[in-house]
Design a protein around this motif. Structure first.
Motif, mmCIF file in Angstrom:
data_model
loop_
_atom_site.group_PDB
_atom_site.id
_atom_site.type_symbol
_atom_site.label_atom_id
_atom_site.label_comp_id
_atom_site.label_asym_id
_atom_site.label_seq_id
_atom_site.Cartn_x
_atom_site.Cartn_y
_atom_site.Cartn_z
ATOM 1 N N MET A 142 0.955 -1.181 0.000
ATOM 2 C CA MET A 142 -0.076 0.038 0.085
ATOM 3 C C MET A 142 0.845 1.177 -0.064
ATOM 4 N N VAL A 143 1.938 1.209 0.615
ATOM 5 C CA VAL A 143 2.691 2.433 0.903
ATOM 6 C C VAL A 143 3.982 2.360 -0.362
ATOM 7 N N GLY A 144 4.227 1.081 -0.889
ATOM 8 C CA GLY A 144 4.974 1.271 -1.899
ATOM 9 C C GLY A 144 6.443 0.697 -1.406
ATOM 10 N N ARG A 145 6.744 0.172 -0.240
ATOM 11 C CA ARG A 145 7.921 -0.018 0.298
ATOM 12 C C ARG A 145 8.248 -1.447 0.460
ATOM 13 N N THR A 146 9.427 -2.092 0.500
ATOM 14 C CA THR A 146 9.673 -3.530 0.666
ATOM 15 C C THR A 146 9.226 -3.914 2.092
ATOM 16 N N PRO A 147 7.848 -4.860 2.145
ATOM 17 C CA PRO A 147 7.716 -5.082 3.260
ATOM 18 C C PRO A 147 8.506 -5.539 4.363
ATOM 19 N N GLU A 148 8.529 -5.120 5.558
ATOM 20 C CA GLU A 148 9.481 -5.663 6.608
ATOM 21 C C GLU A 148 8.553 -6.096 7.937
ATOM 22 N N TYR A 149 9.166 -7.152 8.526
ATOM 23 C CA TYR A 149 8.511 -7.678 9.629
ATOM 24 C C TYR A 149 9.553 -7.772 10.793
ATOM 25 N N LEU A 150 9.434 -7.019 11.944
ATOM 26 C CA LEU A 150 10.407 -6.829 12.837
ATOM 27 C C LEU A 150 11.815 -6.598 12.455
ATOM 28 N N GLY A 151 11.890 -5.795 11.232
ATOM 29 C CA GLY A 151 13.324 -5.576 10.601
ATOM 30 C C GLY A 151 13.815 -6.446 9.666
ATOM 31 N N LYS A 152 12.841 -7.402 9.473
ATOM 32 C CA LYS A 152 13.392 -8.658 8.318
ATOM 33 C C LYS A 152 12.591 -7.899 6.926
ATOM 34 N N LYS A 153 13.329 -8.175 6.084
ATOM 35 C CA LYS A 153 12.651 -7.890 4.701
ATOM 36 C C LYS A 153 11.823 -9.319 4.329
ATOM 37 N N ILE A 154 10.542 -9.031 4.152
ATOM 38 C CA ILE A 154 9.676 -10.146 3.515
ATOM 39 C C ILE A 154 9.920 -10.099 1.767
ATOM 40 N N ALA A 155 10.577 -11.411 1.674
ATOM 41 C CA ALA A 155 10.457 -11.564 0.271
ATOM 42 C C ALA A 155 9.544 -12.580 -0.372
ATOM 43 N N ALA A 156 9.631 -12.542 -1.809
ATOM 44 C CA ALA A 156 8.842 -13.400 -2.472
ATOM 45 C C ALA A 156 8.497 -14.847 -1.666
ATOM 46 N N PHE A 157 9.649 -15.712 -1.554
ATOM 47 C CA PHE A 157 9.562 -16.838 -0.966
ATOM 48 C C PHE A 157 8.798 -17.009 0.429
ATOM 49 N N ASP A 158 8.731 -15.960 1.220
ATOM 50 C CA ASP A 158 8.188 -15.948 2.378
ATOM 51 C C ASP A 158 6.756 -15.894 2.094
ATOM 52 N N VAL A 159 6.340 -14.922 1.318
ATOM 53 C CA VAL A 159 4.896 -14.930 1.027
ATOM 54 C C VAL A 159 4.427 -15.909 0.222
ATOM 55 N N LYS A 160 5.128 -16.467 -0.506
ATOM 56 C CA LYS A 160 4.719 -17.885 -1.302
ATOM 57 C C LYS A 160 4.467 -18.919 -0.075
ATOM 58 N N MET A 161 5.299 -19.074 0.928
ATOM 59 C CA MET A 161 4.991 -20.178 1.769
ATOM 60 C C MET A 161 3.801 -19.596 2.592
ATOM 61 N N ALA A 162 3.678 -18.513 3.025
ATOM 62 C CA ALA A 162 2.602 -18.025 3.878
ATOM 63 C C ALA A 162 1.097 -18.386 3.010
ATOM 64 N N MET A 163 1.289 -18.231 1.617
ATOM 65 C CA MET A 163 0.124 -18.306 1.066
ATOM 66 C C MET A 163 -0.451 -19.734 0.604
ATOM 67 N N ILE A 164 0.700 -20.767 0.649
ATOM 68 C CA ILE A 164 0.499 -22.171 0.465
ATOM 69 C C ILE A 164 -0.270 -22.511 1.714
ATOM 70 N N ALA A 165 0.172 -22.025 2.990
ATOM 71 C CA ALA A 165 -0.240 -22.347 4.149
ATOM 72 C C ALA A 165 -1.934 -21.973 4.332
ATOM 73 N N LEU A 166 -2.401 -20.748 3.849
ATOM 74 C CA LEU A 166 -3.451 -20.506 3.757
ATOM 75 C C LEU A 166 -4.325 -21.148 2.909
ATOM 76 N N LEU A 167 -3.989 -21.364 1.517
ATOM 77 C CA LEU A 167 -4.670 -21.975 0.360
ATOM 78 C C LEU A 167 -4.871 -23.186 0.599
ATOM 79 N N VAL A 168 -3.905 -24.061 1.405
ATOM 80 C CA VAL A 168 -4.143 -25.543 1.557
ATOM 81 C C VAL A 168 -5.517 -25.817 2.454
ATOM 82 N N LEU A 169 -5.943 -24.790 3.560
ATOM 83 C CA LEU A 169 -7.193 -24.643 4.391
ATOM 84 C C LEU A 169 -8.328 -24.772 3.339
ATOM 85 N N CYS A 170 -8.007 -23.583 2.343
ATOM 86 C CA CYS A 170 -9.014 -23.229 1.491
ATOM 87 C C CYS A 170 -9.599 -24.677 0.311
#
Lengths: 577, 194
Positions: A406-434
């Motif tokens: 939304m703000v156009g910055r690299t997303p960070e969580y507690l000082g760690k940059k969230i990269a494509a791999f992390d979001v992919k893993m998060a999405m797999i965990a959620l999509l499995v449920l669905c």
């Protein structure tokens, strides 16, 4: 919706808030292999001996693959043991009722059900399970599946809090310490309390009472007995939910008084709530821990009040037949709990546990929608022990990802940059449920075996199916219990598909989450800058709740519209099926 | 392969040790404490009659019919209700025709037994099945409606019966938890002792 009910809600949330910090601090000690606890003098030698016999070095930490592999091997071992015991219970001791062994599909379903911390009951406790099966085959998983869940959550939290590292902790140390220092003493205290309220704990065969008023065909009442208190305690504390009896915590022995009910609800939420404090402490940002807690509690309170309101309004069809409108919907509820405590318990249990103190199948359409929706959010509102936190952290990653976009910055969580791999893993965990919930539901609805299991017709029948797969996939274990998963003709479709859904919901969620932890632990921590999105405070809480609700709603509202929502309007119209 | 074999040893040994502790030691300790400290509760809160015969449990409801006894809630446990070896609810949903038919019948019967007007509203607990099918309680209002019928059938005064109802009534736990309720098993036993 009486004033005393509001007071009870306040009391529940207040006590929960009060125990979160002390229990959270205790958890940080338990989850640290060198942490000191007041039980050390008794348990430390035992712990060392256990490691010695197992041949593990508790200080040698695992990377994410090793941790996951150890967890899988351990779960498989327990699964096989339970499966074998259940099929052979007629050959084993402590079976005064002479119950036969379970059929292979039913034993398979039950073994998976308890290994995955689901505790879906395809069987009726008191008439199917010997005392040996209850206390050994089932209770072992009540402890260990809970400990595994807490271990996975701790591994993920370590992945977030450590930086430029490889390892996430030692699985065996987490397993043994959580079981011995947390679950066993907690259950012991709880079991003794439950007995003081009236829960049974004995090994005698069933009693037969002469009825006070014998009638023509029945002059006696068979009273099921057994070692119940020890199992009822851990089923709550470990958020397992598998009842000793068929009616679970509605059965008066399992949950004798409103006070026992209150304590049981509290014990379901206790560890899950304390884990948010553990999170805050480990990442050295206690405000973040509390922000996650607030997001969970606000979602929970909204759901509980909505369910309570729907049940208090009652069923207009029954009211038109002469039932007092002020009494609400009492079908499937106990007088000692009434509308409020049944609704609150239903929301608590589907947010985390799976035990029931009222029959969800007989809730009003909207009242039944709440437990269904709570499970479809992935049991992240407090949630099953450990599973709630790691599920919620997936949503946290997505929330900061969305905020970053939304703000156009690299997303960070507690000082760690969230990269494509992390979001992919998060999405797999959620999509499995669905995929699991909706896929299996669609299959069952379109099949003869699926419809054969139903107790209700019309949209409520669809809800029964949707509820079953939501409960199995979310590893909850509560049911619209009219559904028969073990039909007399031996058809195994229900038991096998539910078993598959439970496996998918547990392990296909854990593996990507552990991969995520393995990726996070390697990252460097960069100091917060002016543009860093804060992960505490009201904005973050609202963003996190929005993410949870949005994903839950987008995935499941179409299915809910076909079940409880359409049923609600038909109920108002007075339609019957 | 080597780490997997190591894991397998860890898994088997830890499963055995934890089974001994959680499934052997723990239930036995709870059992010991229960039998020593709470023997009445741990054995099922059983009610033994003066003749030494087991009459039931204070926590489990029983079936009652006819004018002489207070009636329990309808029950879906077992084939004829209140089967304490087969707990369970009806699991009928809000739009179930079967449930609506049952409630229609039960309301009519309740009104007829207790001399209520044809349109009089009926307490919900009197015409709905509980979750366990073993609910030992009814609501105070339900007991009050049945009081005059029982008093008349037993040649007692209304006040005598109401006194027994009060004695069998449990208030909310800690003053606010749960609902006030009347234990039907206690109440009917007290009536028989009168």
């Amino acid at each position: 919706m009486k004033i005393t009910d509001w007071l009870q809600l306040d009391l529940f949330l207040g006590v929960l808030a009060l125990i979160t910090r002390p229990l959270g601090i205790y958890l940080t000690r338990v989850l640290d292999p060198h942490g000191k606890t007041f039980l050390d003098p008794v348990l430390r030698p035992l712990e060392r001996l256990t490691y010695g016999l197992m041949g593990v070095e508790p200080d040698r930490e695992h990377g994410w693959k090793q941790y996951t592999a150890a967890m899988l091997v351990f779960s498989l071992t327990g699964l096989v043991m339970t499966w074998v015991i259940l099929m052979c219970q007629h050959l084993l001791p402590l079976n005064p009722q002479g119950l036969p062994g379970l059929s292979a599909p039913l034993a398979f379903n039950t073994a998976i059900s308890f290994t995955t911390n689901t505790n879906w009951q395809s069987y009726a406790g008191e008439s199917t399970m010997s005392y040996f099966s209850q206390t050994v085959a089932l209770t072992i998983h009540n402890f260990t599946s809970a400990a595994v869940g807490i271990g996975i959550a701790a591994a993920l939290v370590r992945g977030i809090s450590r930086h430029s590292a490889e390892t996430l902790g030692n699985f065996w140390s987490d397993l043994v310490r959580v079981t011995c220092y947390l679950l066993l003493p907690g259950s012991l205290v709880l079991a003794v309390f439950l007995m003081s309220q009236g829960t049974i704990q004995n090994f005698k065969p069933d009693d037969t009472a002469q009825l006070i008023q014998p009638s023509g065909e029945t002059a006696t009442q068979v009273i099921a007995q057994g070692p119940m208190a020890s199992q009822a305690a851990i089923k709550m504390l470990g958020t397992n939910g598998g009842g000793f009896t068929n009616a679970n915590a509605a059965q008066p022995f399992e949950n004798p008084t409103p006070l026992s009910n209150f304590v049981q609800m509290l014990s379901i939420f206790a560890i899950g709530s304390a884990l948010t404090y553990y999170l805050g402490r480990m990442v050295k940002n206690q405000r973040h821990g509390w922000a996650v807690w607030w997001a969970m509690i606000l979602l929970f309170t909204g759901a509980a009040v909505f369910c309570w309101w729907a049940e208090a309004c009652g069923n207009p069809i029954h009211q038109s037949l002469g039932v007092m409108a002020a009494d609400g919907n009492m079908e499937g509820k106990e007088v000692r709990f009434g509308i409020f405590n049944s609704s609150l318990f239903a929301t608590v249990t589907t947010a985390a546990c799976g035990a029931v103190n009222a029959m969800h199948d007989s809730f009003t359409a909207l009242g039944g929608l709440v437990p269904l929706f709570m499970m479809e959010l992935g049991e992240v509102v407090i949630g099953g022990v450990g599973a709630g936190l790691y599920g919620m952290l997936v949503f946290v990653i997505l929330a900061v990802f969305i905020a970053g976009l939304m703000v156009g910055r690299t997303p960070e969580y507690l000082g760690k940059k969230i990269a494509a791999f992390d979001v992919k893993m998060a999405m797999i965990a959620l999509l499995v449920l669905c995929v699991s919930i909706l896929g299996f539901t669609a299959w069952a609805v379109a099949s003869e075996w699926g419809l054969a299991g139903l107790n209700n017709s019309g949209p409520h029948g669809f809800s029964e199916i949707l509820y079953a797969y939501s409960s199995a996939t979310a590893n909850n274990g509560s049911a619209f219990a009219g559904l028969t998963a073990t039909p007399a003709n031996g058809d195994a479709h229900w038991n096998l598909t539910l078993a598959a859904a439970m496996l998918i919901g547990r392990f296909l969620m854990i593996v990507p989450i552990m991969a995520l932890a393995g990726s996070l632990v390697k990252k460097k921590i960069s100091p917060p800058g002016a543009g860093t999105f804060p992960v505490s405070g009201a904005t973050f809480v609202i963003l996190l709740m929005g993410t949870v609700l949005l994903i839950g709603a987008l995935n499941f509202v179409p299915a809910l519209a076909l079940g409880p929502i359409v049923e609600h309007f038909l109920m108002l119209k007075g339609s019957l099926f | 392969m080597k780490p997997l074999i190591l894991h397998l040893r860890g898994a088997v040994v830890s499963t055995l040790i934890l089974t001994l502790m959680c499934c052997g030691l723990y239930p036995l300790v709870v059992w010991g404490i229960g039998q020593e400290v709470f023997p009445h509760q741990a054995n099922g809160s059983l009610i033994i009659g003066r003749d030494g015969i087991l009459r039931g449990s204070a926590l489990l409801g029983q079936n009652f019919s006819g004018p002489l006894y207070f009636h329990s809630r309808p029950s879906a446990a077992g084939a004829s209700g209140y089967d304490a070896g087969a707990s369970g609810g009806s699991n009928l949903g809000p739009t179930s025709r079967k449930l609506a038919d049952q409630i229609r019948e039960r309301t009519a019967a309740y009104r007829a037994e207790n001399g209520l007007a044809a349109e009089a509203p009926v307490p919900a607990d009197a015409v709905t099945a509980s979750g366990s099918g073993l609910d030992p309680h009814i609501s105070p209002r339900n007991a009050e409606i049945q009081a005059d019928r029982v008093a008349k059938a037993r040649n007692l005064t209304g006040d005598q019966v109401r006194e027994l109802i009060r004695a069998a009534t449990e208030g909310p736990g800690l003053g606010i938890l749960g609902e006030p309720r009347v234990n039907v098993v206690w109440l009917n036993l007290a009536l028989d002792a009168e």
